[in-house]
Design an enzyme around this catalytic site. Structure first.
Site: not given
Length: 73
Positions: A25, A29, A49-50, A62, A71
């Site tokens: 992720g 992103d 890949t996860t 997103k 965050k």
């Protein structure tokens, strides 16, 4: 991210080009964010890949990065 932005400039990547992101992720992103801020309209392909990145960044499409100690800022 600087390397991606530099490559967009150096290789003349534009709205007719694609950028491919392969990874979890955070990588997906990062690639999406770099494509967005470097040149409007660059298309990007996400290859998660996860399992988490498949559900989050890969399908939800997103973009978010952690910046200034916050965050998803």
């Amino acid at each position: 991210m600087d390397n991606i932005i530099q490559a967009v400039d150096q290789y003349g990547i534009d709205r007719h080009s694609y950028i491919v992101g392969i990874g979890g992720g955070a990588i997906l992103d990062l690639v999406g964010f770099a494509a967005t801020i470097s040149h409007r309209g660059i298309k990007h392909i996400r290859i998660p890949t996860t399992v988490l990145s498949q559900n989050d960044s890969g399908v939800g499409v997103k973009n978010s990065v952690n910046f200034k100690g916050k965050k998803n800022f």
